[in-house]
Design a protein around this motif. Structure first.
Motif, PDB file in Angstrom:
ATOM      1  N   ALA A  13      -3.920   2.366   5.610  1.00 17.89           N
ATOM      2  CA  ALA A  13      -5.128   2.001   4.863  1.00 17.89           C
ATOM      3  C   ALA A  13      -6.018   3.216   4.655  1.00 17.89           C
ATOM      4  O   ALA A  13      -6.543   3.437   3.559  1.00 17.89           O
ATOM      5  N   GLN A  17      -6.968   4.920   1.051  1.00 20.66           N
ATOM      6  CA  GLN A  17      -8.349   5.083   0.611  1.00 20.66           C
ATOM      7  C   GLN A  17      -8.614   6.518   0.164  1.00 20.66           C
ATOM      8  O   GLN A  17      -9.287   6.749  -0.849  1.00 20.66           O
ATOM      9  N   VAL A 120      -7.920  -0.051  -4.016  1.00 20.92           N
ATOM     10  CA  VAL A 120      -8.943  -0.246  -2.984  1.00 20.92           C
ATOM     11  C   VAL A 120      -8.750  -1.596  -2.296  1.00 20.92           C
ATOM     12  O   VAL A 120      -8.855  -1.710  -1.067  1.00 20.92           O
ATOM     13  N   VAL A 121      -8.465  -2.632  -3.094  1.00 17.13           N
ATOM     14  CA  VAL A 121      -8.219  -3.955  -2.511  1.00 17.13           C
ATOM     15  C   VAL A 121      -7.013  -3.911  -1.582  1.00 17.13           C
ATOM     16  O   VAL A 121      -7.021  -4.483  -0.481  1.00 17.13           O
ATOM     17  N   SER A 123      -5.905  -1.320   0.073  1.00 19.63           N
ATOM     18  CA  SER A 123      -6.262  -0.593   1.296  1.00 19.63           C
ATOM     19  C   SER A 123      -7.066  -1.478   2.236  1.00 19.63           C
ATOM     20  O   SER A 123      -6.874  -1.430   3.456  1.00 19.63           O
ATOM     21  N   GLN A 124      -7.960  -2.309   1.679  1.00 22.20           N
ATOM     22  CA  GLN A 124      -8.740  -3.211   2.521  1.00 22.20           C
ATOM     23  C   GLN A 124      -7.849  -4.281   3.153  1.00 22.20           C
ATOM     24  O   GLN A 124      -8.047  -4.681   4.292  1.00 22.20           O
ATOM     25  N   TRP A 125      -6.858  -4.742   2.395  1.00 31.17           N
ATOM     26  CA  TRP A 125      -5.924  -5.743   2.919  1.00 31.17           C
ATOM     27  C   TRP A 125      -5.092  -5.140   4.054  1.00 31.17           C
ATOM     28  O   TRP A 125      -4.888  -5.779   5.094  1.00 31.17           O
ATOM     29  N   LYS A 127      -5.982  -2.736   5.972  1.00 32.76           N
ATOM     30  CA  LYS A 127      -6.848  -2.477   7.118  1.00 32.76           C
ATOM     31  C   LYS A 127      -6.927  -3.687   8.034  1.00 32.76           C
ATOM     32  O   LYS A 127      -7.077  -3.565   9.244  1.00 32.76           O
ATOM     33  N   GLY A 128      -6.825  -4.884   7.439  1.00 41.00           N
ATOM     34  CA  GLY A 128      -6.927  -6.092   8.245  1.00 41.00           C
ATOM     35  C   GLY A 128      -5.602  -6.573   8.817  1.00 41.00           C
ATOM     36  O   GLY A 128      -5.565  -7.572   9.542  1.00 41.00           O
ATOM     37  N   ASN A 283     -20.943 -12.796  -1.303  1.00 41.30           N
ATOM     38  CA  ASN A 283     -19.859 -11.813  -1.241  1.00 41.30           C
ATOM     39  C   ASN A 283     -18.774 -12.153  -2.267  1.00 41.30           C
ATOM     40  O   ASN A 283     -18.257 -11.257  -2.960  1.00 41.30           O
ATOM     41  N   SER A 320     -22.008  -7.124   3.097  1.00 44.88           N
ATOM     42  CA  SER A 320     -20.977  -7.054   4.136  1.00 44.88           C
ATOM     43  C   SER A 320     -21.598  -6.727   5.491  1.00 44.88           C
ATOM     44  O   SER A 320     -21.167  -7.262   6.522  1.00 44.88           O
TER      45      SER A 320
END
Length: 330
Positions: A13, A17, A120-121, A123-125, A127-128, A283, A320
């Motif tokens: 991730a 980014q 970006v989405v 990378s955020q996915w 990360k989780g 959000n 957030s």
């Protein structure tokens, strides 16, 4: 379904980014430079060396760095060089989706924005994601030790690697822990970027503790989503929409704005009752605007839509931060 033989890396991730930020920066700087320089042509006569070629070269160099060298530094440099190269490549997408090779094709800005928004989405996915297999955890712990052999490990890096295999009774995991304990330490002071990010997060957390500023952020979210609808209504009333060529973008922006307003109003109404539910709605409203509305805004307004996107991202960071604060135990 996971491809056979491929092992996921826990730092994916972060590097994705870096790749996306490098690419976005390359697009914006290239567009700004070309506009300021009057769109010069590199070459002579019938030759035109497009910057898509430099993009391909940089992507090749970035890939070569990751293939030829070990360690996190190689992955970081590969992400930076590959991201800049990809930015130069995708900046010329208008030439490859039109028969006239039109660099100024209006939907190109939306295509570029959507490409990076999806990165970006993703990378955020990533990360989780924490569902790493036992072997993947072992491999990442050993890889961290390998990195430490050449560059050392900070206390945080060592602890993060040990946590991957903590509690395992596997002999290989035990060996990985011992190896992590033997690699040299690296004591480094926080760099300016990390210090700046820490301060920015603290500032955002402070903003969410001020009810007036949070209320202004909610009002701004709703108003900025209403403005395109009002503008389209006025243009329709005065007949200036008749010459619009991108009707798909107009309709898409109107629908996205309407959904954003609806979600924003629902969130505002619930602020007095359930703040967590309210901020989740707010959000969601922002994500609709960022992932859909801004695509059409870039098609219609080109790169002059960047300030609006920057405001959306700041607002998303504030909301957030409030969601994180509400999740913390009292």
């Amino acid at each position: 379904m996971r491809l056979s033989g491929l092992t996921r890396v826990t730092s994916a991730a972060a590097h994705l980014q870096v790749f996306a930020i490098s690419g976005i920066s390359a697009v914006l700087l290239t567009r700004a430079y070309l506009q300021r320089a009057g769109y010069p042509q590199l070459g002579g006569g019938s030759l035109h060396i497009a910057h898509v070629l430099w993009g391909g070269l940089l992507m090749t160099v970035g890939m070569g760095v990751t293939l030829a060298f070990l360690g996190q530094a190689a992955r970081t440099w590969g992400a930076v060089l590959g991201g800049v190269g990809f930015g130069l490549f995708v900046d010329e997408v208008g030439k490859f989706v039109t028969q006239t090779t039109d660099y100024f094709y209006r939907p190109a800005a939306g295509i570029i924005y959507l490409t990076f928004a999806l990165l970006v989405v993703l990378s955020q996915w990533l990360k989780g994601r924490t569902d790493f297999s036992r072997r993947e955890r072992t491999a990442n712990a050993v890889y961290a030790a390998l990195v430490g052999v050449t560059s050392g490990l900070t206390v945080q890096q060592r602890h993060a690697a040990v946590r991957l295999v903590q509690g395992s009774d596997d002999a290989l995991d035990a060996a990985a822990v011992r190896l992590l304990g033997m690699v040299p330490a690296r004591e480094t002071a926080p760099g300016p970027l990390r210090t700046g990010l820490t301060r920015a997060r603290a500032a955002l957390d402070g903003l969410t503790r001020r009810p007036l500023l949070v209320a202004l952020a909610v009002v701004y979210l709703i108003v900025q989503a209403l403005l395109p609808l009002v503008g389209l209504g006025l243009e329709n009333a005065y007949g200036t929409l008749d010459g619009e060529r991108e009707w798909g973008a107009v309709i898409g922006m109107a629908v996205s704005a309407a959904i954003t307003v609806a979600l924003g109003l629902c969130g505002a109404v619930r602020l007095r009752g359930n703040r967590m539910a309210a901020f989740r709605l707010l959000n969601a409203a922002l994500l609709v605007d960022i992932l859909f509305g801004q695509v059409f805004a870039f098609v219609m307004n080109q790169f002059s839509a960047v300030p609006g996107l920057a405001a959306d991202l700041l607002l998303l960071a504030i909301i957030s931060a409030e969601v994180r604060r509400l999740r913390e135990p009292a």
